[in-house]
Design an enzyme around this catalytic site. Structure first.
Site, PDB file in Angstrom:
ATOM      1  N   THR A 210       1.267  -1.337  -0.146  1.00 28.28           N
ATOM      2  CA  THR A 210       0.350   0.460   0.322  1.00 28.28           C
ATOM      3  C   THR A 210       0.862   1.062  -0.145  1.00 28.28           C
ATOM      4  O   THR A 210       1.485   1.049   0.327  1.00 28.28           O
ATOM      5  CB  THR A 210      -0.158  -0.193   1.647  1.00 28.28           C
ATOM      6  OG1 THR A 210      -1.973  -1.107   0.789  1.00 28.28           O
ATOM      7  CG2 THR A 210      -1.402   1.298   1.005  1.00 28.28           C
ATOM      8  N   ARG A 238     -14.163  -8.281  -0.541  1.00 30.17           N
ATOM      9  CA  ARG A 238     -13.565  -7.841   0.749  1.00 30.17           C
ATOM     10  C   ARG A 238     -13.071  -6.303   0.848  1.00 30.17           C
ATOM     11  O   ARG A 238     -12.490  -5.479  -0.656  1.00 30.17           O
ATOM     12  CB  ARG A 238     -11.966  -8.607   0.594  1.00 30.17           C
ATOM     13  CG  ARG A 238     -11.398  -8.535   2.049  1.00 30.17           C
ATOM     14  CD  ARG A 238     -10.669  -7.200   1.940  1.00 30.17           C
ATOM     15  NE  ARG A 238      -9.036  -7.622   3.053  1.00 30.17           N
ATOM     16  CZ  ARG A 238      -8.578  -6.734   3.655  1.00 30.17           C
ATOM     17  NH1 ARG A 238      -7.965  -5.761   2.340  1.00 30.17           N
ATOM     18  NH2 ARG A 238      -7.545  -6.910   4.309  1.00 30.17           N
ATOM     19  N   GLY A 264      -5.261  -5.081   7.048  1.00 29.25           N
ATOM     20  CA  GLY A 264      -6.255  -4.228   6.685  1.00 29.25           C
ATOM     21  C   GLY A 264      -7.209  -4.390   8.906  1.00 29.25           C
ATOM     22  O   GLY A 264      -7.888  -3.586   8.707  1.00 29.25           O
TER      23      GLY A 264
HETATM   24  N1  ASP Z   1      -4.106  -2.621   4.773  1.00 34.70           N
HETATM   25  C1  ASP Z   1      -3.670  -3.130   2.716  1.00 34.70           C
HETATM   26  C2  ASP Z   1      -4.896  -3.790   3.220  1.00 34.70           C
HETATM   27  O1  ASP Z   1      -5.949  -4.888   4.000  1.00 34.70           O
HETATM   28  C3  ASP Z   1      -3.243  -3.756   2.836  1.00 34.70           C
HETATM   29  C4  ASP Z   1      -2.133  -3.024   2.581  1.00 34.70           C
HETATM   30  O2  ASP Z   1      -1.201  -2.624   3.457  1.00 34.70           O
HETATM   31  O3  ASP Z   1      -0.860  -3.120   1.417  1.00 34.70           O
HETATM   32  O4  ASP Z   1      -6.096  -4.202   2.295  1.00 34.70           O
END
Ligand code: ASP
Length: 344
Positions: A210, A238, A264
């Site tokens: 992310t 999701r 997440g």
């Molecule tokens: N936080 C993001 C999610 O759960 C994933 C990530 O940080 O790469 O969608």
């Protein structure tokens, strides 16, 4: 007193209590970014790849900084910084997003203005080239805070954003990542070990790619934004923490701008970004103390992992993570760039 503090710091006597995570920098930071946390280890990284990450993180910081220098808002600066990372296949946002269980790319993003507490978020996008722009359009051109799926895409098209074929987001690397995750899952199901299956669905060698940015502009206003493809092998529909205001993204001039990366579900349950803000506002904790409490104590206590970046209205920055590494960096008022990937 100041001289004594300086002397003790020089001698290394009090540095450990002033920088609990070793990732804090005091004052004069105007922009901080992350490109995801996870099992990012020097021994698994080629010098070429490391150089590529450093180059994109640096140009993202530099572009956001130039935007601020021109007198633009913190919202413009974070948008500029994030667009560069969304357009890089190195990160799990925009092109290079991870694949769902069904082999699709479904993108989430959010943006928040610390001055007005206005916010915009989108989830489950498959055809908007730059999800951060869609989040900003929701904030500025609609009466809503969050829009999802086909409706959000219709809105983005009407707002004049660049639309792409879903294949635009494909990268071989992420596709192979999904195949490995599916293979692992199948093996575990064959062995009927459901606990391990759930654990490995988010395998221990997971990298959260992310991207996020927090900025402080010349007018004292904070803003935060986050953009993601979510998690490899996620199930249909999701939605992670990123577009949930207060979980993965939050900004408030009275406290701080926060952007998260990690597993997440745990960040949603811990309402991470708002919890940090609340501890600062009501408990009078510093940004660094509040961020460390949540990221290094509360989230891991539930079993979650990841990291976050935060910037307060005085230009103090924090970048704690409980994974082996996190792509991260900041730039100061006078243009000094700091980029880090591994633990200090
Ligand atoms: N936080 C993001 C999610 O759960 C994933 C990530 O940080 O790469 O969608």
């Amino acid at each position: 007193m100041k001289q004594l503090f300086f002397l003790l710091t020089m001698l290394g006597i009090i540095s450990s209590c002033t920088t609990p995570s070793g990732n804090q920098s005091d004052g004069n930071v105007v922009l901080v970014i992350h490109g995801g946390a996870g099992t990012i280890l020097k021994e698994n990284m080629t010098p070429e790849l490391e150089a590529q990450y450093i180059a994109v993180l640096t140009s993202s910081l530099q572009a956001g900084y130039d935007t601020l220098q021109k007198g633009a808002s913190s919202l413009d600066a974070i948008e500029t910084a994030i667009l560069i990372m969304e357009d890089s296949p190195l990160f799990n946002a925009g092109v290079g997003a991870v694949f769902t269980n069904e082999g699709k790319n479904e993108l989430d993003a959010a943006i928040m203005d610390g001055k007005t507490l206005a916010a915009g978020a989108v989830a489950g996008l498959t055809t908007v080239r730059n999800p951060v722009l869609a989040a900003r359009a929701v904030m500025e051109k609609s009466n809503h805070v969050m829009m999802i799926g086909a409706g959000a895409e219709k809105f983005a098209r009407e707002a004049g954003l660049v639309m792409v074929d879903p294949s635009y987001f494909y990268t071989e690397n992420r596709w192979n990542g999904l195949q490995r995750a599916l293979e692992k899952e199948k093996m575990e199901l064959d062995h009927a070990d459901t606990t391990a299956s759930i654990r490995n669905y988010y395998s221990p060698d997971y990298k959260f790619g992310t991207v996020g940015a927090c900025a402080l502009d010349n007018y004292g206003n904070l803003a935060a934004a986050t953009s993601t493809g979510g998690m490899t092998n996620k199930r249909y529909g999701r939605v992670g923490d990123v577009p949930i205001i207060g979980a993965g993204t939050y900004a408030n001039n009275r406290t701080a701008a926060i952007s998260c990366t990690g597993w997440g579900e745990y960040f949603i349950r811990s309402v991470v970004a708002h919890d940090i803000s609340a501890m600062m506002e009501y408990g009078k904790l510093s940004l660094n103390d509040a961020a460390n409490k949540v990221m290094m104590e509360k989230v891991p206590a539930l079993g979650g992992d990841g990291g976050l970046i935060g910037l307060d209205a005085k230009g103090n920055v924090t970048m704690p993570f409980n994974t082996p590494g996190m792509y991260r960096g900041y730039i100061t008022k006078d243009g000094k760039v700091v980029v880090k990937i591994f633990k200090d």
